[in-house]
Every structure is written in C-alpha cells, then in structure tokens.
Scaffold this motif. Structure first.
Motif, mmCIF file in Angstrom:
data_model
loop_
_atom_site.group_PDB
_atom_site.id
_atom_site.type_symbol
_atom_site.label_atom_id
_atom_site.label_comp_id
_atom_site.label_asym_id
_atom_site.label_seq_id
_atom_site.Cartn_x
_atom_site.Cartn_y
_atom_site.Cartn_z
ATOM 1 N N VAL A 131 1.638 -9.524 8.643
ATOM 2 C CA VAL A 131 1.902 -10.257 7.397
ATOM 3 C C VAL A 131 0.924 -9.831 6.307
ATOM 4 O O VAL A 131 1.295 -9.599 5.170
ATOM 5 C CB VAL A 131 1.785 -11.781 7.633
ATOM 6 C CG1 VAL A 131 1.717 -12.539 6.314
ATOM 7 C CG2 VAL A 131 2.955 -12.277 8.474
ATOM 8 N N ARG A 132 -0.306 -9.674 6.699
ATOM 9 C CA ARG A 132 -1.351 -9.394 5.719
ATOM 10 C C ARG A 132 -1.286 -7.982 5.169
ATOM 11 O O ARG A 132 -1.551 -7.762 3.996
ATOM 12 C CB ARG A 132 -2.699 -9.632 6.391
ATOM 13 C CG ARG A 132 -3.872 -9.342 5.507
ATOM 14 C CD ARG A 132 -5.048 -10.208 5.882
ATOM 15 N NE ARG A 132 -5.643 -10.749 4.685
ATOM 16 C CZ ARG A 132 -6.556 -11.707 4.686
ATOM 17 N NH1 ARG A 132 -6.926 -12.241 5.812
ATOM 18 N NH2 ARG A 132 -7.067 -12.122 3.564
ATOM 19 N N HIS A 133 -0.952 -7.031 6.016
ATOM 20 C CA HIS A 133 -1.115 -5.628 5.603
ATOM 21 C C HIS A 133 0.173 -4.860 5.359
ATOM 22 O O HIS A 133 0.133 -3.736 4.879
ATOM 23 C CB HIS A 133 -1.955 -4.881 6.646
ATOM 24 C CG HIS A 133 -3.342 -5.429 6.762
ATOM 25 N ND1 HIS A 133 -4.306 -5.252 5.792
ATOM 26 C CD2 HIS A 133 -3.926 -6.188 7.725
ATOM 27 C CE1 HIS A 133 -5.417 -5.859 6.153
ATOM 28 N NE2 HIS A 133 -5.214 -6.451 7.329
ATOM 29 N N ALA A 134 1.329 -5.432 5.709
ATOM 30 C CA ALA A 134 2.576 -4.685 5.513
ATOM 31 C C ALA A 134 2.856 -4.487 4.025
ATOM 32 O O ALA A 134 2.450 -5.287 3.189
ATOM 33 C CB ALA A 134 3.728 -5.429 6.170
ATOM 34 N N HIS A 135 3.578 -3.388 3.729
ATOM 35 C CA HIS A 135 3.942 -3.093 2.337
ATOM 36 C C HIS A 135 5.344 -3.611 2.002
ATOM 37 O O HIS A 135 5.904 -3.243 0.986
ATOM 38 C CB HIS A 135 3.883 -1.580 2.097
ATOM 39 C CG HIS A 135 2.518 -1.019 2.312
ATOM 40 N ND1 HIS A 135 2.253 0.015 3.188
ATOM 41 C CD2 HIS A 135 1.321 -1.368 1.779
ATOM 42 C CE1 HIS A 135 0.961 0.275 3.176
ATOM 43 N NE2 HIS A 135 0.372 -0.541 2.341
#
Ligand code: ADP
Length: 142
Positions: A131-135
């Motif tokens: 959730v935090r790092h996906a584009h």
C-alpha cells in the motif's frame, strides 16, 4: 476499466486466497491478471508438502513445484486462460510484488490482509508495504 491487475498469492494461505476471488472477479473483468507467488524462505517448503530435510528439490525444482501449485490455485478464479499469467520468483515478498507491479505496468494490485490484530496493528507487513510503496491503486481485501 483496469488493464493489468497484479494479484500476489501466498501459497500457504488458502483462506486469504479465497477472500480474493470475488474481488478479482469484480475488478479484473477484462484485465490481464498477473498472479505472483514469491518464495521467501525455508518455512515455505512445508506448504508444498515437502519434508524439511532429505529430498528438498533444488531451486529450479522448487520453483517448478510452486508454479504448479499456483496454477492449481488460479483455476479457482475462473479467468479465461488468455487473460492469466502466473509468476514465481525468489526474494522478499514485498520487494518482488512491488517490482512485478512495475514490470507488468499494473494499474491495480489486489492483496489480501489478515484480520487486524494486536500483532499487526492495522495491516500485515506485506500488505502495508505494498500500500505504501506501490505506484498504482491497491485494493486491500479482508
Ligand atoms: P503478513 O503479515 O503475513 O505479511 P499481510 O496481511 O500483510 O500478511 O499480507 C498477506 C498478503 O500478502 C497475501 O494475501 C498475499 O497477497 C501477499 N503475500 C504475502 N506473502 C506472499 C508471498 N510469499 N508471495 C506472494 N504474495 C504474498
């Protein structure tokens, strides 16, 4: 409409996988669906029904077995063959999920999460990192 949807599957967590099925059906109606299973570490061997010692397959053998199992699991999703691609890779699951999301230009990641508990606070560690790092948008199913 989403065009490329990534669905990471933890082969050892059948309950989490079952949660994903209706959501994948709703959101990936016309999309290419990439299923990814990451082989993280030794405990994973147990989920393939293999003993810890003795006849452990080599890396390629393990990857082949995991791919077979993933292909079996994917049948439950009932997606036409032409729209499905399965992937098995080694490494830290969160890194590999994020990497494949970029590689296949995913416009949606659908990931399951354990029910929140004291030990994980709100999201488990894999789902939280994705959730935090996906584009791209991430749908967390629970
Ligand atoms: P955890 O706390 O065990 O990381 P999460 O609830 O954060 O659990 O994430 C679980 C979801 O993460 C799984 O439903 C799956 O989508 C993904 N995942 C976890 N491990 C793997 C793996 N080895 N390969 C592919 N996906 C994985």
């Amino acid at each position: 409409m989403y065009r490329s949807v990534l669905v990471p599957i933890d082969i050892s967590e059948a309950d989490l996988t079952r949660q994903l099925i209706p959501q994948v059906k709703i959101h990936a109606k016309t999309a290419k669906v990439h299923f990814l299973s990451v082989i993280p570490s030794v405990p994973f061997y147990a989920s393939l029904g293999l003993a810890y010692s003795g006849e452990l397959p080599d890396k390629n053998g393990l990857q082949t077995k995991a791919l077979q199992k993933l292909n079996e699991i994917v049948k439950q999703f009932d997606i036409p063959e032409g729209r499905v691609q399965t992937h098995v890779v080694y490494g830290p699951p969160k890194d590999q999920i994020l990497k494949l999301a970029d590689t296949v230009s995913a416009d949606l990641v659908i990931i399951a999460s354990h029910q929140p508990g004291i030990s994980t606070y709100l999201l488990g560690s894999t789902a939280a990192a994705v959730v935090r790092h996906a584009h791209c948008p991430v749908l967390v199913v629970r």
